[in-house]
Design an enzyme around this catalytic site. Structure first.
Site, PDB file in Angstrom:
ATOM      1  N   ARG A 140       0.924  -1.353  -0.259  1.00 46.96           N
ATOM      2  CA  ARG A 140      -0.176   0.314   0.207  1.00 46.96           C
ATOM      3  C   ARG A 140       1.065   1.544   0.009  1.00 46.96           C
ATOM      4  O   ARG A 140       1.824   1.421   0.841  1.00 46.96           O
ATOM      5  CB  ARG A 140      -1.211  -0.020   0.739  1.00 46.96           C
TER       6      ARG A 140
ATOM      7  N   ARG B 293      -6.272  -5.300  -0.586  1.00 45.95           N
ATOM      8  CA  ARG B 293      -7.415  -5.089  -0.196  1.00 45.95           C
ATOM      9  C   ARG B 293      -7.941  -3.856  -0.314  1.00 45.95           C
ATOM     10  O   ARG B 293      -7.453  -3.028   0.876  1.00 45.95           O
ATOM     11  CB  ARG B 293      -8.047  -5.912   1.280  1.00 45.95           C
TER      12      ARG B 293
ATOM     13  N   HIS C 270       3.456  -9.360   0.555  1.00 45.36           N
ATOM     14  CA  HIS C 270       2.589  -8.208   2.469  1.00 45.36           C
ATOM     15  C   HIS C 270       4.077  -8.133   3.234  1.00 45.36           C
ATOM     16  O   HIS C 270       3.851  -7.258   3.556  1.00 45.36           O
ATOM     17  CB  HIS C 270       2.176  -9.362   3.135  1.00 45.36           C
TER      18      HIS C 270
ATOM     19  N   ARG D 232      -2.533  -6.316  19.459  1.00 41.13           N
ATOM     20  CA  ARG D 232      -4.227  -4.538  19.181  1.00 41.13           C
ATOM     21  C   ARG D 232      -5.505  -4.486  18.527  1.00 41.13           C
ATOM     22  O   ARG D 232      -6.496  -4.135  19.706  1.00 41.13           O
ATOM     23  CB  ARG D 232      -3.425  -3.247  18.411  1.00 41.13           C
TER      24      ARG D 232
END
Length: 721
Positions: free
Chosen positions: A377, A407, A437, A567
């Protein structure tokens, strides 16, 4: 204990909703400035949208396909999960809108008002009338719905208004739809007599005020804003595709018109006949309908925060200025600095600018022969993409893996891939059925005498200069030969054919990372049995992998002390007698999104520490190409341990998970000073570690407190010197 039951785990989807509840708690927390609380309401809405589009959409697909097998941790079937999700989500949304009302009332007291048309003064009425005539009316399109004009396929997440009309001479009611234009701002700032005041009106309220102008000769009987969310969990069919990019472009067009999975309507405008009609047309269950007590889709609050909030310093957090390590400042030769020493950066406490300049300098440096990078991204106007484009156009060997299946970033990544290919870069899309990734950059530079030197950046987060200001991530700049060799082999493996290489320092998924973690936990168990000092500390976004969870349970049962900073989703339950009583889990939700993945194993004093792009999730272990890399430098190890130590004693933003899976705020003891870890980590990163809370003076009872106590002692010694 070899057998673990459903009661020893949390359901993945319900655990995610617990995470989003913690986000909502930040909106409810009156210690946060008002505009920051508004932003958390927007984050909650944005999160829930994606959750419904992907996770709930996927579960509904399973039900429609007749797939009713229980999931592997809590034993819930898809139908049972959907039912539980709906009940929980409805409760959370009700709380969200109650919080919205409370915050907007407090904002009104601070002269920021959300007005409806009936509250406007004469000047404001004239202003909105003219704005509607010149800006809104020309882009509106009324859509009649009848036997010859069936209910249209409305875009997912588009805001619409159902309009019930009747002709002047008839009693018969008719239905029409008006889409609220997404090309216009969702809200309008109104003129006021005082610059200290801000008045706002929502676009849908403005449209409803003048909606009769769209239906000449008819009387508008009622209006009802609504919003449809559609299933976006549409797998890309890569099998047999000759061009993955074109195939994904084709599949993306279908996403906007997937099956409806959620309907939101506004409570004050609710018309039961219209609601029943929409429910019937969209084929939705009662539990799929959210009747909200306020504006639909609170993501518009992002805009309020960014545009209006910045005008009110007392309503936003004080900005924490990021630091730049010595040697990486603007104007410095980064290659010269990195060749002398490795650099560990902890964003956003450290600026992301050196990483951007690392790529920019590589693109401009005539001695750089090649740049290789993975992109998952990136930002909308990415300086990294521009630098890679410039490098390719100047004749450098540029290889970029652009992950087209990231996504909701697919369209943007397709655009970047085309731009880079046009510039002459070698663009690859990874492996079939896997997402790449990993976060890695390799720069190859020629020195005097023809010697090649390799510079590497490894990270836990994306090459996104925008989110790097908001996400906490670890990055490493190094020329370490073994890491460089692994990086070279990694890119060759991605771009060519051949078996996975043997690594010097890396561990990668989907091949060996999971086994590596299982073996490290096993090693810790064995060492604990021998020396009695077993210790594991891990920080990540989520943990869902059953094999890793059960191995941690084995370690806990053996006596290994385990702290997890998770998290988001946590399918592990801590504190269960005989299962996980030696495991503690905390979650920190604060101004920055905790995104780094860090794994510490005591190893009888050897202290192995790793960072990774991967969480302890099944998808990271089996369905993604990930990299785990060691932290070798002693000072870097110390920094990361100190940072995690501070998080483990956070008593402001940390929540601990109870043995029943529920989360509660970490309780601050009487007279114990507040420890907000993100604020203190910022001070520590900048070398300003002068005010240690008195909590550190008590007898340390765990690794975290011992580490903080050590820091305090070092700081006091420096002060004395």
């Amino acid at each position: 204990m070899s057998e673990y039951t459903n009661e020893h785990f949390n359901n993945r989807e319900l655990s995610w909703l617990d995470f989003n509840e913690r986000v909502l708690e930040e909106a409810m927390d009156e210690r946060n400035p008002l505009m920051e609380r508004l932003k958390f309401l927007a984050i909650f809405s944005s999160n829930l949208d994606e959750f419904y589009m992907v996770r709930v959409g996927g579960l509904k697909d399973e039900v429609l396909a007749g797939f009713n097998r229980p999931e592997d941790k809590t034993g819930l079937t898809p139908k049972q999960q959907i039912k539980s999700i709906s009940m929980r989500a409805q409760e959370l949304v009700e709380t969200q809108y109650a919080t919205y009302k409370k915050i907007t009332k407090q904002l009104s007291n601070q002269h920021v008002r959300f007005l409806r048309t009936k509250h406007l003064n004469k000047t404001q009425q004239d202003f909105v009338k003219e704005y509607f005539r010149t800006h809104v009316f020309p882009v509106l399109t009324p859509i009649a719905v009848d036997a010859y004009r069936p209910f249209p396929m409305l875009l997912s997440k588009s805001l619409n208004i159902a309009v019930e009309i009747a002709s002047n001479g008839e009693g018969k009611k008719r239905l029409a739809l008006v889409q609220v234009p997404s090309v216009l701002p969702r809200y309008l700032e109104l003129p006021t007599d005082d610059e200290e005041h801000t008045d706002l009106i929502l676009l849908e309220d403005l449209i409803i005020q003048f909606i009769d102008s769209l239906f000449k000769g008819f009387v508008v009987e009622s209006t009802m804003p609504f919003r449809i969310t559609r299933n976006a969990d549409m797998p890309f069919h890569e099998e047999g595709s000759r061009d993955v990019l074109k195939q994904i472009e084709k599949e993306l067009k279908k996403r906007r018109y997937g099956v409806a999975i959620r309907l939101e309507v506004q409570q004050r405008s609710l018309r039961k006949e219209l609601l029943f009609m929409l429910q019937d047309v969209l084929d939705l269950h009662d539990r799929d309908i959210f009747i909200v007590d306020g504006p639909i889709d609170l993501t518009f609050l992002f805009g309020i925060y960014n545009q209006i909030g910045m005008e009110y310093d007392d309503m936003i957090n004080e900005t924490l200025i990021p630091f730049i390590p010595e040697g990486l400042e603007s104007g410095k030769d980064l290659f010269q600095s990195i060749a002398k020493q490795d650099y560990l950066l902890h964003h956003p406490y450290h600026s992301f600018d050196p990483i951007v300049r690392f790529i920019v300098q590589a693109a401009k440096d005539p001695n750089v022969l090649a740049i290789k990078q993975t992109l998952y991204r990136v930002s909308g106007d990415s300086p990294i993409i521009k630098a890679l484009t410039d490098a390719a156009e100047s004749g450098k060997q540029v290889t970029v893996l652009v992950e087209l299946k990231a996504r909701f970033d697919e369209e943007k990544n397709i655009q970047w891939a085309k731009q880079l290919e046009k510039a002459g870069a070698h663009v690859i899309y990874g492996y079939k059925e896997l997402k790449t990734h990993s976060k890695i950059t390799l720069v190859v530079r020629i020195l005097e005498g023809g010697v090649l030197q390799r510079f590497i950046h490894l990270g836990t987060g994306n090459y996104n200069d925008s989110t790097a200001k908001l996400y906490t991530d670890i990055g490493l700049l190094t020329t370490n030969e073994e890491l460089a060799e692994d990086a070279t082999n990694f890119f060759n493996w991605l771009s060519g054919y051949g078996e996975r290489p043997s690594w010097h320092q890396f561990e990668t998924s989907p091949d060996d990372m999971k086994d590596f973690f299982l073996n490290k936990i096993d090693d810790e168990i064995k060492l604990h049995e021998k020396y009695g000092n077993g210790r594991i500390v891990a920080k990540m976004n989520s943990i869902t992998d059953r094999a890793i969870i059960t191995k941690l349970y084995d370690a806990s049962s053996a006596g290994v002390k385990i702290d997890l900073i998770v998290r988001g989703i946590c399918c592990l339950r801590p504190g269960i007698k005989g299962v996980s009583e030696n495991i503690k889990v905390i979650s920190i939700i604060d101004r920055y999104l905790e995104h780094s993945r860090i794994f510490y194993f005591y190893q009888n004093g050897k202290e192995d520490l790793y960072c990774s792009s991967a969480d302890w999730m099944t998808r990271n272990m089996k369905k993604r190409i990930e990299i785990l890399f060691p932290i070798l430098n002693a000072s870097h190890k110390t920094y990361i341990k100190d940072m995690m130590a501070l998080q483990l004693v956070d008593n402001v933003k940390a929540r601990r998970q109870r043995s029943d899976g529920r989360y509660v705020y970490v309780k601050r003891e009487t007279n114990e000073e507040e420890i907000q870890s993100q604020i203190i980590i910022h001070q520590y990163t900048g070398g300003r570690w002068n005010n240690i809370p008195s909590v550190f003076e008590r007898e340390p009872s765990n690794w975290a407190e011992r580490e903080v106590l050590r820091l305090r002692a070092e700081n006091e010694k420096m002060t004395d010197d």
